[in-house]
Design a protein around this motif. Sequence first.
Motif, PDB file in Angstrom:
ATOM      1  N   VAL A 163       0.834  -1.207   0.000  1.00 53.24           N
ATOM      2  CA  VAL A 163       0.000   0.000   0.000  1.00 53.24           C
ATOM      3  C   VAL A 163       0.869   1.258   0.000  1.00 53.24           C
ATOM      4  O   VAL A 163       0.495   2.285  -0.587  1.00 53.24           O
ATOM      5  CB  VAL A 163      -0.948  -0.016   1.221  1.00 53.24           C
ATOM      6  CG1 VAL A 163      -1.612   1.340   1.418  1.00 53.24           C
ATOM      7  CG2 VAL A 163      -2.015  -1.101   1.044  1.00 53.24           C
TER       8      VAL A 163
ATOM      9  N   LEU B 216      -4.172  -4.794  -5.026  1.00 48.44           N
ATOM     10  CA  LEU B 216      -2.921  -4.321  -5.621  1.00 48.44           C
ATOM     11  C   LEU B 216      -2.070  -5.502  -6.083  1.00 48.44           C
ATOM     12  O   LEU B 216      -2.078  -6.552  -5.456  1.00 48.44           O
ATOM     13  CB  LEU B 216      -2.152  -3.502  -4.588  1.00 48.44           C
ATOM     14  CG  LEU B 216      -2.895  -2.251  -4.055  1.00 48.44           C
ATOM     15  CD1 LEU B 216      -2.132  -1.653  -2.874  1.00 48.44           C
ATOM     16  CD2 LEU B 216      -3.115  -1.232  -5.145  1.00 48.44           C
TER      17      LEU B 216
ATOM     18  N   GLY C  42      -2.233   3.937  -2.779  1.00 50.97           N
ATOM     19  CA  GLY C  42      -2.495   2.696  -2.070  1.00 50.97           C
ATOM     20  C   GLY C  42      -3.485   2.887  -0.934  1.00 50.97           C
ATOM     21  O   GLY C  42      -4.322   2.015  -0.667  1.00 50.97           O
TER      22      GLY C  42
END
Length: 249
Positions: free
Chosen positions: A96, A187, A105
């Motif tokens: 992140v 992600l 993030g």
Amino acid sequence: MPLPSLAHLELGSGYTQDMTHAVQAAGTLPEPDDGRSAVAGSSRAVHGARHAPTAPHDRYRPYRLYDRLVMETSKPAPGAGPGTALVLIDLMPRIVALPLAPHTGEEVAARCVRLAEAFRAGGRPVVAVRVERPNVAEQPPGSGFVEGVARPGDIKIVKRTVGAFHGTGLHEQLRGLGVDRLVLAGLVTTMGVESTARAASDHGYEIEFVEDAMSAFAADEHAFAVGRIFPRFGEVHAAASYLKALAAE
């Protein structure tokens, strides 16, 4: 900027040639030079003249325009019914914190936490996936889940490859719950998310992508994935669409 015509767009499997031409005409995609690689940052204006390179966020904006015009209005509502699971990829503090675009993030993590809360409240499974480096005695700091991503009762997966399926037992756990549709977020767009999506497709899952609950190392990479690649595997929606659909139940 005039909007691209939607008259000849084919929905479902992704962009058609007509879509590509329409988007290029509206100044949204770089034009190739006689078969050579497109010049990064260049695009064609509405009347055909090239203009100066734009910032990454500006290059991404037209893809968001397409998403709002077509994916959010012409396609069916996002699938949040029984048999649907939310899969959150690599929402770990050390990932992140990376420089990501077009969303930070922190922005991605916040949207994913809200999605997870809504899915849990609706009785839908939530899968939290994180990665560990193989063959090391200790994982780097920040290798756990971001707060709120994983709760008791969620499926928690530790992977040692880019995607979430290989060697993790995720497929067996999902099938055991009767899951046949996955909503993917997390992600990074072009790494863990895309790799998981391709494996999920091979396993026969219906797939949806939450385009503003994921991000990449560059805005144009993210834009290309959500605009050109992901529609070939499933549907692309915004986080608000899922929150609205679940709240309406």
